[in-house]
Design a protein around this motif. Structure first.
Motif, PDB file in Angstrom:
ATOM      1  N   ASP A  28      -1.164   6.598   2.074  1.00  0.00           N
ATOM      2  CA  ASP A  28      -2.555   6.957   2.327  1.00  0.00           C
ATOM      3  C   ASP A  28      -3.491   5.770   2.293  1.00  0.00           C
ATOM      4  O   ASP A  28      -4.698   5.910   2.360  1.00  0.00           O
ATOM      5  N   ARG A  78       0.269   0.900  -9.461  1.00  0.00           N
ATOM      6  CA  ARG A  78      -0.301   2.244  -9.570  1.00  0.00           C
ATOM      7  C   ARG A  78       0.833   3.262  -9.455  1.00  0.00           C
ATOM      8  O   ARG A  78       1.530   3.304  -8.451  1.00  0.00           O
ATOM      9  N   GLN A  89       0.824  -1.206   0.000  1.00  0.00           N
ATOM     10  CA  GLN A  89       0.000   0.000   0.000  1.00  0.00           C
ATOM     11  C   GLN A  89       0.860   1.259   0.000  1.00  0.00           C
ATOM     12  O   GLN A  89       2.027   1.241   0.372  1.00  0.00           O
ATOM     13  N   GLN A 106      -3.909   3.576  -0.209  1.00  0.00           N
ATOM     14  CA  GLN A 106      -4.255   3.084  -1.546  1.00  0.00           C
ATOM     15  C   GLN A 106      -3.289   1.990  -1.967  1.00  0.00           C
ATOM     16  O   GLN A 106      -2.107   1.987  -1.578  1.00  0.00           O
TER      17      GLN A 106
END
Length: 980
Positions: free
Chosen positions: A77, A115, A74, A79
C-alpha cells in the motif's frame, strides 16, 4: 637487447596489471555501486513484489568495504516496511582465504526502522515475502562458515501495529542497540559476547548482556526488564488471555544459562528478581480496582529446568487491598475472571518428573480484604485489615515442615490469629487458633434467612488447636480441641421488638471434635445470666414458631422426595456421637406468658442456677438434672432428678415453695373458673416413668387461700369452691392435699393433665358438706350482709346498717375460719356534690399560701394555712371574679356585685352564688373520693372489731373502688367473706 626486451616485457606486464587494477578499481568504485544502486531495487521488487529504493552505494574493492545508504522497502500500500540510514560491512579477504570462511571485521546497521503489523485475521504484513520453494524446503544441514569480529545495530526502531485484538494497539520500540563480538559459525564451544538494549515508547527498558554460542546453541548472561507498564504487556500480548484491566509496573532481572543439546532445551536462572509496583486489577478501566498492591517482590529466584528445581529466597507483598464478592447466583467474582478451558480440549498429561520447590520465606504485610455476599436480600460486607502473613521454609518435598503465622483484624473489632506448622505432602497441619471479639451483628443478614430475629449485640471467640491430615482414603481428617465463647449476646424479635434470647456469657470449654469420626465432646457448657422470652399463644403454639422462617424450597410435592434423599444421605454417614460433661446455668431468668388461658398469664423466673450433667448420645445414658431458682422473685423452685432421653424413663421431683397463688390466678381460672385473691402454695411433684408406666404423687400445701372473682369458663369444674375452701382449712388455715396418679403411657386415652384434674376434683368433693351461702341462715337472718349503705358524702353508719353489722358479727363468730374483707366504695355522681365544698376550701387555702410565700420570710404549705372569715370572703370574691368575670360588675361606690342584682359582697346571697358556681366547675378528684371510700371501710372495720368483738386479724380492708358495679343506685361498700 635481451635486457631491453625484458624491460619491455616488464613494462607491458606492469601496464597490463595497472590497467587491470584500474579497470578493477573503476568497476569497484564506480561501476559496481552504480549497478547495485540501479539494479538492487528492481531485483528486490522482482523478488518481493514491493517497491524498494536506495539512496547511495559505496564500495572499496581493495579493502572490501561496502556501504549502503538510504535504503527503503515499501509495503504493497506504499507505506514504509523497512528502511535504514546506513549499512556497512568490512570483509577481511586474507583472513577469509586463510580460514576458508567468510571473515568480516565489522558489520553495522545504523538507524534501521521496521514496521510490523498484524491484521484482523492474524496475518502479518511480511507474510507475502515468504514464497513457496520446494527446493528451499529440502533440509540442508551444512552450515556456512562465517566469522564476524563485530556486529552492531545502532538506534534501531520497531513500529508495531496490531488490529488482531478487539482493541487495536500500537507500540514503538526505540532506540534498539545491539552489539555482538566474535560471532562465528565454525568453532565448537566458541561463544560471542553480545549486548542488547531497547526502550518501549510507552515505558520500560530491556538490558540484555551475555554470551551466545551456535554450536551447540547456548547463551548465558544477565537480562533485565525494568519499569514495563502492565497495561502495555496485556494490550500487546495478553488480550486473548487476560480480559481485566491491569495497572502497575514490572521489573524482571536474572542471571541465566540456556542451551539446546540433543534436542533438549535446558535453562537455569540465578539471582532472579521479579517485582510488581503500584499493581492494580480491575474488571474494566472504568471499574474500581479489585486488587491494589503497593509492591509485590520475589527475590533470590533460582530455576533449573533440567533438574526441575525452583528456589526462591523470599516472596513479599505489602499494602494490598482486595475486593471480592459472591454475586446473586453465588459465584465468586474472581471465578468469572479466570480463563475457561475450551470444550473438547485434551488435558495435558502430567509431567513424569516432579518439581522441587523451595521458598525461604513469604511475608504479606498490611493486606486488606473486603468481601461482600450479594446472595442475600441485604448484602453483607465483611472486612479484614490488616492481614499479616508469614511463612518460612516452604518446600514441596515430602515431609517438609512449613511454619506460618497469620494475624488479621476482622470488622474493626475482631481478630483472628493462626500460628502453626503445615506439611504439603502428605498434607497435614498443626495450628493454634485464637479468634476474639467477632461482632455477631455483622452477620444479621444470614440470620434473616431463617429467623425474624435482630442480633443487637454479641461477640464470638474461639481458642484452641486444629489438626488437619490427609487420610489413606484421600480424605481430610480434621480435629479440634479448645474452647468457644459467645459474650453479651442480645437478640430481639422483629415482631414484638422485645428481647428474645440473651445472655452475658456462654462458654463451651474442653471441646474435642473429630469430624472424620463424627465425634463431638465438651467438658462444660456454662451460660451466665441467660434469658429467654417464652410465649404460649392462644392456639397453643409457642412463639419460637413465629420467629423461625420456614424453608420455602420445601413443597408438598417435593417433601417426601427430600425426606427420602436426606435419609439416604444420612445412612451413608455414621451417626454422630456427642458427649457433654455438664451444663451449668448461672443466674438465669425467663419471661413466660401463656396467652391460651381465659385470663392471659405472665410470670418471671429469676436466679436460676444449676444445670444438667452426663449428656450423651449413648442410648443407655442418664441425664442428671439439678436446678434452683425463684418464681416472681418470691417462691423458690427446685428441680432434681434423672432422665433417660432414649429409654423414655425419668424420675424427676419439682418443688415450688411459698408460691403466691394470685400470680398463677390464670391457671386457677382455667381449672375452677375463679381468680385467686390470696394464698401461698407449696407444691411438690414427683413423676416416675419406668417401662412406659407412670407413677406420680402431687403433694399440695396451701396457706391463707382465698378465691377471687369468678370468671366465665365453660370448661371449669363445677364445684362450690368457696364452701370447699372454708371446710378444707385446718385450724391453722392450711389446706393439705395428696393426689397420687398412675397410668400407662401406651394407653391412647392417657393424659396426665386430665388425670390430675380428676384427682383434684375427687379430693375436693370429699370435703364439701354444706353450701357457703347458708352463712346468714346460721343466725336466722335474712338480710343481705354483703353491702353496707351510706348517705351521700358521708361515712357515718346509720342505725339500719349497724343492725346488719351486728348480725354479720354473730355469723362470723360461728365460723372462725372465715375472714371479712371490706372494699370501701364511693360514687362520683352521688358523693362528689357533697364533698366538693371541701375541695373549694382547699383551693382557697392554696391561694392564701401563695400570697404568704410571695411576701418572703418563712414558707408555708397550703395544708397548714388557717383562713379567717374575712380572708375566706375576700378569696372567694377574688376567685369568683377571675372565673366568672361576666357575672359581676362594679357599683358606683366600687363594690363588686352580681350583674342584674343588688347582691354585693356585703350580702350572703353573693357568696352563696359564688360558692355554688365555683364548686360546680371543680372537677371530681379521684383521691378525695378514694379517701371517702377508705373512711367508709374504716368505719365498718372499726365497728366489727370494737362493737362486734371480731378479732382484728380476721378483718381486711381491701383497696378502695370508685363507681364499682352495683345493683340499683344505693351508695354501698362491698363486703366479702373469705376463709382464713
Amino acid at each position: 637487447m635481451k635486457i631491453r626486451h625484458t624491460v619491455s616485457k616488464i613494462k607491458i606486464a606492469v601496464f597490463i596489471v595497472a590497467g587491470l587494477l584500474g579497470i578493477y578499481a573503476a568497476l569497484g568504485f564506480y561501476v559496481l555501486p552504480m549497478l547495485v544502486k540501479s539494479k538492487l531495487p528492481a531485483f528486490v521488487e522482482q523478488e518481493t513484489g514491493r517497491k524498494a529504493s536506495l539512496a547511495a552505494v559505496s564500495f572499496d574493492p581493495f579493502s572490501l568495504q561496502l556501504s549502503l545508504q538510504g535504503f527503503e522497502l515499501q509495503e504493497p500500500d506504499g507505506q514504509p516496511f523497512t528502511l535504514f540510514d546506513d549499512f556497512y560491512i568490512d570483509i577481511d579477504a586474507l583472513q577469509s582465504i586463510s580460514q576458508s570462511a567468510l571473515v568480516i571485521d565489522k558489520v553495522s546497521l545504523n538507524k534501521p526502522v521496521v514496521r510490523i503489523a498484524r491484521d484482523k485475521g492474524g496475518a502479518f504484513n511480511f507474510k507475502d515475502l515468504f514464497k513457496s520453494n520446494n527446493e528451499a524446503e529440502r533440509e540442508d544441514t551444512a552450515v556456512f562458515p562465517l566469522n564476524i569480529a563485530k556486529l552492531s545495530i545502532t538506534e534501531g526502531k520497531l513500529d508495531w501495529e496490531d488490529v488482531h485484538f478487539n482493541s487495536p494497539e500500537k507500540e514503538t520500540v526505540y532506540p534498539i542497540n545491539l552489539n555482538i563480538e566474535n560471532f562465528t559459525t565454525q568453532a565448537a564451544d566458541n561463544s560471542s559476547n553480545f549486548g542488547l538494549t531497547l526502550e518501549l515508547n510507552s515505558g520500560g527498558k530491556l538490558d540484555w548482556q551475555g554470551v551466545i554460542g551456535l554450536n551447540p546453541l547456548s547463551s548465558s548472561g544477565r537480562i533485565k526488564l525494568d519499569n514495563v507498564p502492565l497495561p502495555r504487556i496485556r494490550a500487546l500480548a495478553l488480550q486473548d488471555v487476560v480480559q481485566q484491566d491491569l495497572q502497575g509496573y514490572e521489573l524482571l532481572e536474572a542471571d541465566y544459562k540456556a542451551d539446546y543439546v540433543d534436542d533438549k532445551f535446558n535453562v537455569s536462572v540465578n539471582q532472579g528478581k521479579f517485582e510488581l509496583r503500584d499493581f492494580q486489577v480491575s474488571e474494566t478501566a472504568q471499574d474500581k480496582a479489585l486488587v491494589k498492591m503497593l509492591k509485590f517482590a520475589v527475590t533470590g529466584i533460582g530455576f533449573n529446568l533440567e533438574k526441575h528445581e525452583l528456589t526462591i529466597e523470599s516472596v513479599s507483598a505489602n499494602d494490598a487491598d482486595v475486593k471480592a464478592w459472591l454475586n446473586a447466583e453465588g459465584v465468586l467474582n474472581y471465578q468469572a475472571l479466570l480463563p475457561v478451558a475450551k470444550a473438547g480440549a485434551t488435558p495435558t498429561e502430567p509431567e513424569q518428573t516432579p518439581w522441587n520447590i523451595k521458598v525461604g520465606n513469604i511475608v504479606l504485610d498490611n493486606f486488606g480484604l473486603s468481601f461482600e455476599d450479594r446472595t442475600l436480600k441485604k448484602p453483607v460486607t465483611l472486612t479484614a485489615k490488616p492481614i499479616n502473613l508469614k511463612l518460612e521454609n516452604f518446600s514441596n518435598t515430602a515431609g517438609a515442615s512449613l511454619p506460618f503465622q497469620l494475624n488479621a483484624q476482622v470488622n474493626e473489632t475482631g481478630s483472628i490469629k493462626l500460628d502453626g506448622n503445615a506439611v504439603i505432602e502428605p498434607l497435614s497441619a498443626q495450628l493454634a487458633v485464637d479468634v476474639k471479639d467477632i461482632a455477631l451483628e455483622n452477620f444479621q443478614a444470614y440470620v434473616d434467612k431463617f429467623a425474624r430475629l435482630d442480633v443487637i449485640d454479641g461477640t464470638l471467640a474461639v481458642d484452641g488447636k486444629v489438626a488437619v491430615a490427609k487420610s489413606a482414603e484421600d480424605k481430610l481428617d480434621i480435629k479440634f480441641t479448645g474452647n468457644s465463647q459467645i459474650a453479651r449476646l442480645l437478640t430481639r424479635d422483629q415482631l414484638k421488638n422485645k428481647d428474645f434470647v440473651k445472655w452475658e456469657n456462654l462458654t463451651l470449654s474442653g471441646i474435642d471434635v473429630d469430624l472424620t469420626a463424627n465425634q463431638y465432646s465438651a467438658e462444660t457448657l456454662t451460660i451466665n445470666k441467660p434469658y429467654a422470652r417464652v410465649i404460649i399463644k392462644q392456639d397453643k403454639t409457642v412463639n419460637f414458631g413465629d420467629i423461625l422462617i420456614a424453608d420455602k424450597s420445601v413443597r408438598k410435592g417435593k417433601h417426601n422426595a427430600n425426606v427420602q434423599a436426606a435419609k439416604s444421605a444420612q445412612a451413608k454417614i455414621s451417626k454422630p456421637e456427642f458427649k457433654l460433661g455438664k451444663i451449668q446455668i448461672v443466674d438465669g431468668s425467663s419471661d413466660f406468658s401463656d396467652l391460651s388461658l381465659i385470663l392471659p398469664f405472665s410470670a418471671q423466673i429469676k436466679s436460676l442456677d444449676g444445670g444438667a450433667s452426663h449428656i450423651s448420645s449413648d442410648q443407655k445414658s442418664t441425664v442428671k438434672v439439678d436446678l434452683k431458682g425463684t418464681a416472681y422473685d418470691l417462691a423458690p423452685v427446685d428441680v432434681k432428678g434423672e432422665i433417660s432421653p432414649y429409654l423414655g424413663d425419668y424420675d424427676v421431683t419439682v418443688k415450688f415453695t411459698g408460691m403466691p397463688m394470685p400470680l398463677i390466678s390464670s391457671y386457677m381460672v382455667q381449672f375452677a373458673g375463679y381468680k385467686v385473691e390470696k394464698g401461698k402454695m407449696t407444691l411438690e411433684l414427683n413423676y416416675k416413668v419406668a417401662n412406659r408406666e407412670l407413677t406420680a404423687s402431687n403433694n399440695i400445701l396451701i396457706d391463707k387461700f382465698e378465691l377471687g372473682e369468678k370468671v366465665e369458663n365453660p370448661n371449669a369444674v363445677s364445684l362450690p369452691l368457696e364452701l370447699a375452701v372454708a371446710l378444707m382449712k385446718d385450724a391453722d388455715g392450711k389446706i393439705k392435699l395428696h393426689v397420687p396418679i398412675t397410668g400407662s403411657l401406651d394407653d391412647p386415652k392417657f393424659s396426665v393433665s386430665h388425670i390430675v384434674v380428676d384427682a383434684l376434683v375427687n379430693s375436693i368433693g370429699k370435703v364439701i358438706s354444706s353450701p357457703f351461702r347458708a352463712l346468714a341462715s346460721l343466725i336466722g337472718s335474712e338480710q343481705d350482709l354483703s353491702t353496707i349503705s351510706f348517705a351521700a358524702g358521708d361515712a357515718v353508719l346509720s342505725k339500719q346498717q349497724i343492725g346488719k353489722l351486728d348480725d354479720l358479727a354473730k355469723a362470723l363468730k360461728t365460723r372462725s375460719v372465715l375472714d371479712l374483707e371490706i372494699k370501701g366504695a364511693a360514687f362520683q355522681e352521688q358523693d362528689w356534690p357533697e364533698v366538693s365544698d371541701d375541695a373549694l376550701y382547699d383551693q382557697l387555702k392554696r391561694i392564701k399560701a401563695a400570697e404568704i410565700n410571695k411576701q418572703g420570710g418563712r414558707k408555708i404549705r397550703a395544708e397548714h394555712v388557717v383562713i379567717s372569715d374575712q380572708d375566706y370572703r375576700r378569696l372567694m370574691e377574688q376567685l369568683f371574679v377571675e372565673k366568672f368575670p361576666l357575672m359581676v360588675e362594679k357599683s358606683l361606690l366600687g363594690a363588686t356585685r352580681l350583674v342584674g342584682s343588688k347582691a354585693d359582697t356585703s350580702t350572703d346571697e353573693f357568696y352563696a352564688v359564688a360558692k355554688q358556681k365555683l364548686s360546680a366547675i371543680i372537677k371530681p378528684e379521684e383521691q378525695r373520693l378514694k379517701s371517702l371510700a377508705a373512711e367508709r371501710a374504716q368505719a365498718i372495720a372499726n365497728y366489727i372489731v370494737q362493737k362486734g368483738g371480731i378479732a382484728n386479724e380476721r378483718i381486711f380492708i381491701l383497696d378502695t373502688a370508685i363507681d364499682p358495679q352495683r345493683e340499683g343506685n344505693g351508695i354501698v361498700s362491698l363486703l366479702s367473706l373469705r376463709a382464713d
